[in-house]
Write a protein that holds these residues in place. Structure first.
Motif, PDB file in Angstrom:
ATOM      1  N   ALA A   1     142.869  55.012 -10.084  1.00 42.86           N
ATOM      2  CA  ALA A   1     142.040  53.810 -10.129  1.00 42.86           C
ATOM      3  C   ALA A   1     141.707  53.422 -11.572  1.00 42.86           C
ATOM      4  CB  ALA A   1     140.762  54.024  -9.322  1.00 42.86           C
ATOM      5  N   ALA A   2     141.526  54.412 -12.445  1.00 43.51           N
ATOM      6  CA  ALA A   2     141.223  54.119 -13.845  1.00 43.51           C
ATOM      7  C   ALA A   2     142.421  53.514 -14.563  1.00 43.51           C
ATOM      8  CB  ALA A   2     140.779  55.395 -14.559  1.00 43.51           C
ATOM      9  N   CYS A   3     143.630  53.908 -14.162  1.00 42.47           N
ATOM     10  CA  CYS A   3     144.835  53.368 -14.789  1.00 42.47           C
ATOM     11  C   CYS A   3     145.110  51.935 -14.349  1.00 42.47           C
ATOM     12  CB  CYS A   3     146.046  54.223 -14.446  1.00 42.47           C
ATOM     13  SG  CYS A   3     146.021  55.826 -15.246  1.00 42.47           S
ATOM     14  N   ARG A   4     144.668  51.597 -13.154  1.00 36.24           N
ATOM     15  CA  ARG A   4     144.896  50.257 -12.612  1.00 36.24           C
ATOM     16  C   ARG A   4     143.574  49.635 -12.179  1.00 36.24           C
ATOM     17  NH1 ARG A   4     149.681  52.279  -8.797  1.00 36.24           N
ATOM     18  NH2 ARG A   4     151.140  52.768 -10.437  1.00 36.24           N
ATOM     19  N   PRO A   5     142.758  49.268 -13.137  1.00 36.17           N
ATOM     20  CA  PRO A   5     141.465  48.701 -12.749  1.00 36.17           C
ATOM     21  C   PRO A   5     141.660  47.370 -12.024  1.00 36.17           C
ATOM     22  CG  PRO A   5     141.782  48.527 -15.113  1.00 36.17           C
ATOM     23  CD  PRO A   5     142.938  49.307 -14.576  1.00 36.17           C
TER      24      PRO A   5
END
Length: 144
Positions: free
Chosen positions: A118-122
């Motif tokens: 989720a942090a890589c693809r906000p």
């Protein structure tokens, strides 16, 4: 206690509709860790009914734990964890307490993986209406 005595009568209990996570499990199965150890041995040997008993006994606590870590994605994370648990079940060695710790570790690792993903693809959030720049409307709407 022989393995088969623990699973006698579970067919009806597992097929009965349930209103909560433990309604379909006999009380003696939930209360006595020794019985869950026998169920664990049966599940490790490939007994699907025993695996179902473990799944139903452990999922509610796993889900509460993972929701603290992963929030609204908790159910998906727990489902992924159970896939790994089912895949690696035959390699697990230990009693029911070690199994609970092992499943919690797997669920935690899946939750951390989800948080990294989720942090890589906000996801882009919608703009607040106050942040939208004002554009004056032209006199001729059709002309744009």
């Amino acid at each position: 206690m022989p393995r088969t005595s623990v699973l006698v009568g579970l067919d009806e209990a597992l097929l009965r509709p349930r209103s909560s996570a433990h309604d379909s499990l006999p009380e003696w199965l939930i209360a006595d860790p020794d019985d869950l150890n026998c169920v664990l041995d049966a599940a490790r040997g490939g007994d699907e009914r025993a695996f179902t008993v473990l799944y139903r006994a452990l999922t509610p606590s796993l889900l509460r734990y993972v929701r603290v870590l992963a929030g609204r994605d908790g159910e998906d994370v727990v489902a992924e964890a159970w896939l790994q648990i089912a895949r690696d079940m035959s390699r697990f060695a230990g009693d029911i307490d070690a199994f609970r710790a092992w499943t919690a570790t797997i669920a935690r690792n899946r939750a951390l993986d989800e948080l990294r993903r989720a942090a890589c693809r906000p996801q882009s959030s919608l703009l607040d209406p106050d942040e939208i720049p004002e554009r004056p409307a032209g006199d001729d709407v059709a002309a744009g």
